[in-house]
Design a protein around this motif. Sequence first.
Motif, PDB file in Angstrom:
ATOM      1  N   UNK A  93      86.295  54.009  46.889  1.00  0.00           N
ATOM      2  CA  UNK A  93      87.661  54.138  47.555  1.00  0.00           C
ATOM      3  C   UNK A  93      88.414  52.890  47.489  1.00  0.00           C
ATOM      4  N   UNK A  94      89.534  52.876  46.924  1.00  0.00           N
ATOM      5  CA  UNK A  94      90.475  51.677  46.914  1.00  0.00           C
ATOM      6  C   UNK A  94      91.647  51.960  47.937  1.00  0.00           C
ATOM      7  N   UNK A  95      91.890  51.049  48.944  1.00  0.00           N
ATOM      8  CA  UNK A  95      92.664  50.903  50.041  1.00  0.00           C
ATOM      9  C   UNK A  95      94.047  51.224  49.424  1.00  0.00           C
ATOM     10  N   UNK A  96      95.036  51.920  50.140  1.00  0.00           N
ATOM     11  CA  UNK A  96      96.497  51.649  49.646  1.00  0.00           C
ATOM     12  C   UNK A  96      97.053  50.420  50.008  1.00  0.00           C
ATOM     13  N   UNK A  97      96.628  49.828  51.101  1.00  0.00           N
ATOM     14  CA  UNK A  97      97.079  48.403  51.373  1.00  0.00           C
ATOM     15  C   UNK A  97      95.930  47.283  51.436  1.00  0.00           C
ATOM     16  N   UNK A  98      96.226  46.449  51.201  1.00  0.00           N
ATOM     17  CA  UNK A  98      95.236  45.361  51.227  1.00  0.00           C
ATOM     18  C   UNK A  98      94.232  45.066  50.008  1.00  0.00           C
ATOM     19  N   UNK A  99      94.272  45.981  49.021  1.00  0.00           N
ATOM     20  CA  UNK A  99      93.412  45.893  47.732  1.00  0.00           C
ATOM     21  C   UNK A  99      91.925  45.587  48.196  1.00  0.00           C
ATOM     22  N   UNK A 100      91.572  46.418  49.158  1.00  0.00           N
ATOM     23  CA  UNK A 100      90.039  46.664  49.328  1.00  0.00           C
ATOM     24  C   UNK A 100      89.587  47.676  48.583  1.00  0.00           C
TER      25      UNK A 100
END
Length: 117
Positions: free
Chosen positions: A97-104
């Motif tokens: 999974x890729x976060x919506x905020x923070x590029x995690x």
Amino acid sequence: QVQLLESGGGLVQAGGSLTLSCTPSIKIYDFKRMAWYRQAPEKQRELVASITLGRSTNYADPVKGRFTISRDNAKNTMSLQMDILKPEDTGIYYCNADSLLGAMEYWGQGTQVTVSS
């Protein structure tokens, strides 16, 4: 710390079906993209299917027409329906999974799928 909990792996005969599920420890709509990857013995990890927040999907050629990826915001779960399984689908399947905020980027621990011939 964000966790992705996978379930649904197992042993199945060729031609059978399995459904994998991935449940994150945070809200699923906090991810802009979720995906399933798999790694067969002695092979590199490869993308199987992905789905965006807007539900756009992408599939690897070997699974097109057999696998279906979906996400259910109400159940906070992303799933992979696998039909007409083949022995070459055997491997460890990982939720990503890729976060919506923070590029995690996050990974699950993996779940084993074994397809016998």
